[in-house]
Design an enzyme around this catalytic site. Structure first.
Site, mmCIF file in Angstrom:
data_model
loop_
_atom_site.group_PDB
_atom_site.id
_atom_site.type_symbol
_atom_site.label_atom_id
_atom_site.label_comp_id
_atom_site.label_asym_id
_atom_site.label_seq_id
_atom_site.Cartn_x
_atom_site.Cartn_y
_atom_site.Cartn_z
ATOM 1 N N ARG A 1 0.822 -1.230 0.000
ATOM 2 C CA ARG A 1 0.000 0.000 0.000
ATOM 3 C C ARG A 1 0.846 1.267 0.000
ATOM 4 O O ARG A 1 0.422 2.318 0.464
ATOM 5 C CB ARG A 1 -0.971 0.027 1.176
ATOM 6 C CG ARG A 1 -1.937 -1.141 1.152
ATOM 7 C CD ARG A 1 -3.099 -0.933 2.075
ATOM 8 N NE ARG A 1 -3.969 -2.079 2.023
ATOM 9 C CZ ARG A 1 -3.818 -3.172 2.770
ATOM 10 N NH1 ARG A 1 -2.830 -3.240 3.639
ATOM 11 N NH2 ARG A 1 -4.649 -4.170 2.653
ATOM 12 N N LYS B 1 2.799 12.244 -10.515
ATOM 13 C CA LYS B 1 1.871 11.444 -11.328
ATOM 14 C C LYS B 1 2.570 10.168 -11.754
ATOM 15 O O LYS B 1 3.623 10.224 -12.386
ATOM 16 C CB LYS B 1 1.456 12.219 -12.582
ATOM 17 C CG LYS B 1 0.411 13.271 -12.347
ATOM 18 C CD LYS B 1 -0.051 13.805 -13.689
ATOM 19 C CE LYS B 1 -1.007 14.954 -13.540
ATOM 20 N NZ LYS B 1 -1.409 15.503 -14.839
ATOM 21 N N GLU C 1 9.222 19.661 -24.179
ATOM 22 C CA GLU C 1 8.635 19.939 -22.852
ATOM 23 C C GLU C 1 9.291 21.180 -22.245
ATOM 24 O O GLU C 1 8.675 21.909 -21.475
ATOM 25 C CB GLU C 1 8.770 18.730 -21.916
ATOM 26 C CG GLU C 1 7.969 17.484 -22.341
ATOM 27 C CD GLU C 1 6.460 17.568 -22.056
ATOM 28 O OE1 GLU C 1 5.979 18.601 -21.570
ATOM 29 O OE2 GLU C 1 5.766 16.570 -22.362
ATOM 30 N N LYS D 1 8.209 23.668 -12.513
ATOM 31 C CA LYS D 1 7.225 22.598 -12.291
ATOM 32 C C LYS D 1 7.046 22.334 -10.792
ATOM 33 O O LYS D 1 5.926 22.102 -10.324
ATOM 34 C CB LYS D 1 7.623 21.311 -13.033
ATOM 35 C CG LYS D 1 6.524 20.249 -12.922
ATOM 36 C CD LYS D 1 6.656 19.092 -13.877
ATOM 37 C CE LYS D 1 5.515 18.103 -13.657
ATOM 38 N NZ LYS D 1 5.589 16.912 -14.488
ATOM 39 N N GLU E 1 -4.056 18.956 -9.776
ATOM 40 C CA GLU E 1 -4.484 19.528 -11.060
ATOM 41 C C GLU E 1 -5.913 20.058 -11.027
ATOM 42 O O GLU E 1 -6.742 19.750 -11.866
ATOM 43 C CB GLU E 1 -4.327 18.485 -12.179
ATOM 44 C CG GLU E 1 -4.229 19.110 -13.546
ATOM 45 C CD GLU E 1 -3.827 18.138 -14.642
ATOM 46 O OE1 GLU E 1 -2.880 17.375 -14.450
ATOM 47 O OE2 GLU E 1 -4.490 18.157 -15.685
ATOM 48 N N ARG F 1 -2.155 23.746 -12.254
ATOM 49 C CA ARG F 1 -1.376 22.658 -12.850
ATOM 50 C C ARG F 1 -1.841 22.321 -14.263
ATOM 51 O O ARG F 1 -1.098 21.757 -15.065
ATOM 52 C CB ARG F 1 -1.428 21.417 -11.945
ATOM 53 C CG ARG F 1 -0.483 20.332 -12.416
ATOM 54 C CD ARG F 1 -0.309 19.217 -11.409
ATOM 55 N NE ARG F 1 0.622 18.227 -11.939
ATOM 56 C CZ ARG F 1 1.138 17.238 -11.244
ATOM 57 N NH1 ARG F 1 0.826 17.078 -9.988
ATOM 58 N NH2 ARG F 1 1.966 16.383 -11.812
ATOM 59 N N ASN G 1 -0.532 21.305 -19.293
ATOM 60 C CA ASN G 1 -1.085 20.549 -20.422
ATOM 61 C C ASN G 1 -1.041 21.341 -21.729
ATOM 62 O O ASN G 1 -1.613 20.912 -22.727
ATOM 63 C CB ASN G 1 -2.541 20.149 -20.142
ATOM 64 C CG ASN G 1 -2.635 19.151 -19.015
ATOM 65 O OD1 ASN G 1 -1.741 18.312 -18.863
ATOM 66 N ND2 ASN G 1 -3.677 19.232 -18.206
ATOM 67 N N HIS H 1 -0.970 19.790 -25.264
ATOM 68 C CA HIS H 1 -1.336 18.378 -25.114
ATOM 69 C C HIS H 1 -2.703 18.049 -25.719
ATOM 70 O O HIS H 1 -2.982 16.888 -25.981
ATOM 71 C CB HIS H 1 -1.324 17.967 -23.639
ATOM 72 C CG HIS H 1 0.061 17.781 -23.086
ATOM 73 N ND1 HIS H 1 0.988 18.792 -23.048
ATOM 74 C CD2 HIS H 1 0.692 16.693 -22.551
ATOM 75 C CE1 HIS H 1 2.112 18.338 -22.512
ATOM 76 N NE2 HIS H 1 1.962 17.073 -22.203
ATOM 77 N N HIS I 1 -2.182 15.165 -27.987
ATOM 78 C CA HIS I 1 -2.598 13.779 -27.705
ATOM 79 C C HIS I 1 -3.325 13.174 -28.896
ATOM 80 O O HIS I 1 -3.144 11.992 -29.207
ATOM 81 C CB HIS I 1 -3.527 13.736 -26.478
ATOM 82 C CG HIS I 1 -2.764 13.688 -25.190
ATOM 83 N ND1 HIS I 1 -3.256 14.228 -24.023
ATOM 84 C CD2 HIS I 1 -1.557 13.173 -24.868
ATOM 85 C CE1 HIS I 1 -2.369 14.042 -23.051
ATOM 86 N NE2 HIS I 1 -1.335 13.414 -23.546
ATOM 87 N N HIS J 1 5.831 11.259 -27.552
ATOM 88 C CA HIS J 1 5.006 12.184 -26.762
ATOM 89 C C HIS J 1 5.462 13.646 -26.925
ATOM 90 O O HIS J 1 4.666 14.532 -27.238
ATOM 91 C CB HIS J 1 5.065 11.768 -25.288
ATOM 92 C CG HIS J 1 4.306 12.662 -24.377
ATOM 93 N ND1 HIS J 1 2.928 12.644 -24.301
ATOM 94 C CD2 HIS J 1 4.724 13.630 -23.524
ATOM 95 C CE1 HIS J 1 2.549 13.559 -23.432
ATOM 96 N NE2 HIS J 1 3.612 14.174 -22.938
#
Ligand code: NAD
Length: 354
Positions: A106, A128, A170, A205, A215, A219, A223, A226, A230, A242
């Site tokens: 956990r 993330k 990025e 960041k 987010e 945040r 994106n 993106h 995407h 990516h």
């Protein structure tokens, strides 16, 4: 060098040239490393626990089934709750290892030792973690920040040029979010990637994810590029990496502002972006392939005026501004049609010029 991060930030951030064993966990630890880095790790005299795992994972293996043998291995060792997992590799490996660390008993601590530019500048920081499902990328995951991020730039020596370029996008994104046109233009010139750029991107960041870890607001700015990115990534059947798709999405975002009463980006800046992106022209999916992918975007939702007879979607989009911080706007997917067409046109012009 340890970078300054906000007080109480979950991750200590180090940016160094050579790997340093003093930055490894003080207590019991294990290693999960990309086998491509095994010689470099050993060559740098870095220690290796007996039960280290050296694996090969690429984007197609960013799946839950990849984690299971790692978890079983840790349980057999056995790895106890106070142990730390050290992840050495690109964004796929750090995302998967972070997820495995969040699941094992956990949740055990982990450190990210990113080895691609994209993972150093972006993926390794922010908590993330994730894996892909058949329905899409990163659809399963957990927020589980590494205790420490150690970016060693010497590892980049073996990174293929295409992956270095992939990470550069990025960095350019980070500059555009802040309206830092001079910095963005500098990074779009030919020449090596500078450590100072990575430092700036990490510091930015860290601040954003500290203020908005889940987010809920700020945040989302990360994106930028993106949304269409995407769709282009999936539309190319993942032939586009990516970062490459994000780069194309950034140029499209700069073109989108022209339709929204915002100050247009200077032609020289758009040309600079298009020149770097021109080699990707053949992988840009046509608009009819992109539109359904935009409707299914993770950030898309039914518009307030949507009805069963006239369904309507809206997407949270991030818009760059010339010399000013980016802003957030809700737009229909169709808003990307003209920027997509202009993107193709600009890339074709640049390709013809080359
Ligand atoms: N968690 C986040 O916030 C976040 C943010 C951005 C991207 N991502 C994820 O990052 C992933 C992409 O990461 P990536 O671009 O690092 O790709 P990657 O992890 O697939 O690595 C690219 C390739 O380079 C190899 N490699 C890694 N380091 C190397 C080195 N130093 N020398 C030689 N080869 C090396 C890898 O084995 C792989 O084949 C995507 O899955 C994306 O979803 C996550």
């Amino acid at each position: 060098m340890r970078l300054a991060t906000p007080s109480g930030f979950a991750t200590e951030v180090f940016l160094v040239e050579t790997p340093d064993a003093n930055l490894l966990p003080e207590g019991p630890w294990t290693l999960l490393g990309d086998e491509r880095l095994r010689d470099a790790w050993r060559g740098a005299g870095m220690p290796e626990p007996d039960h280290a795992l050296w694996v090969s994972v690429d984007e197609t293996e960013k799946k839950l089934r990849t984690l299971l043998p790692w978890l079983e291995h840790w349980a057999r060792v056995p790895l106890h709750r106070e142990a730390t997992v050290v992840a050495l590799g690109g964004g796929v490996l750090t995302d998967l290892t972070g997820l495995a660390a969040s699941l094992y008993l956990r949740g055990v601590a982990w450190q990210a030792w990113p080895t691609t530019l994209l993972a150093m500048a972006d993926a390794g920081l922010g908590g993330k973690t994730g894996a892909d499902l058949a329905a899409g990328k990163n659809l399963v995951g957990a927020f589980h920040p590494p205790r420490r991020l150690v970016a060693c730039t010497d590892f980049l020596a073996s990174l293929p040029t295409r992956h270095l370029e992939n990470g550069r996008w990025e960095l350019v994104k980070t500059a555009l979010i802040q309206g830092e046109m001079v910095w963005a233009s500098e990074m779009l010139q030919d020449g090596p990637v500078r450590q100072a750029w990575v430092e700036r991107a990490l510091a930015y960041k860290a601040g954003v994810v500290h203020r908005d870890p889940r987010e809920a607001g700020e945040r989302r700015l990360l994106n930028m590029g993106h949304t269409l990115g995407h769709a282009l990534e999936a539309g190319s059947d993942y032939r586009l990496l990516h970062g490459e798709a994000v780069g194309l999405g950034l140029l499209a975002s700069c073109l989108l502002v022209e339709d929204l009463d915002l100050k247009p980006f200077p032609a020289e800046f758009l040309d600079l972006l298009a020149r770097r992106l021109a080699p990707l022209a053949a992988s840009v999916a046509p608009w009819p392939a992109c539109l359904p992918l935009l409707h299914r975007d993770k950030k898309a939702r039914a518009a307030a005026h949507s009805t069963e007879d006239h369904p309507a979607t809206e997407i949270h989009c991030i818009l760059p501004r010339v010399g000013e911080p980016a802003i957030q706007r809700i737009l229909p997917p169709e808003a990307w049609a003209r920027p997509h067409a202009r993107l193709i046109q600009l890339l074709a012009q640049e390709a013809a010029r080359a």
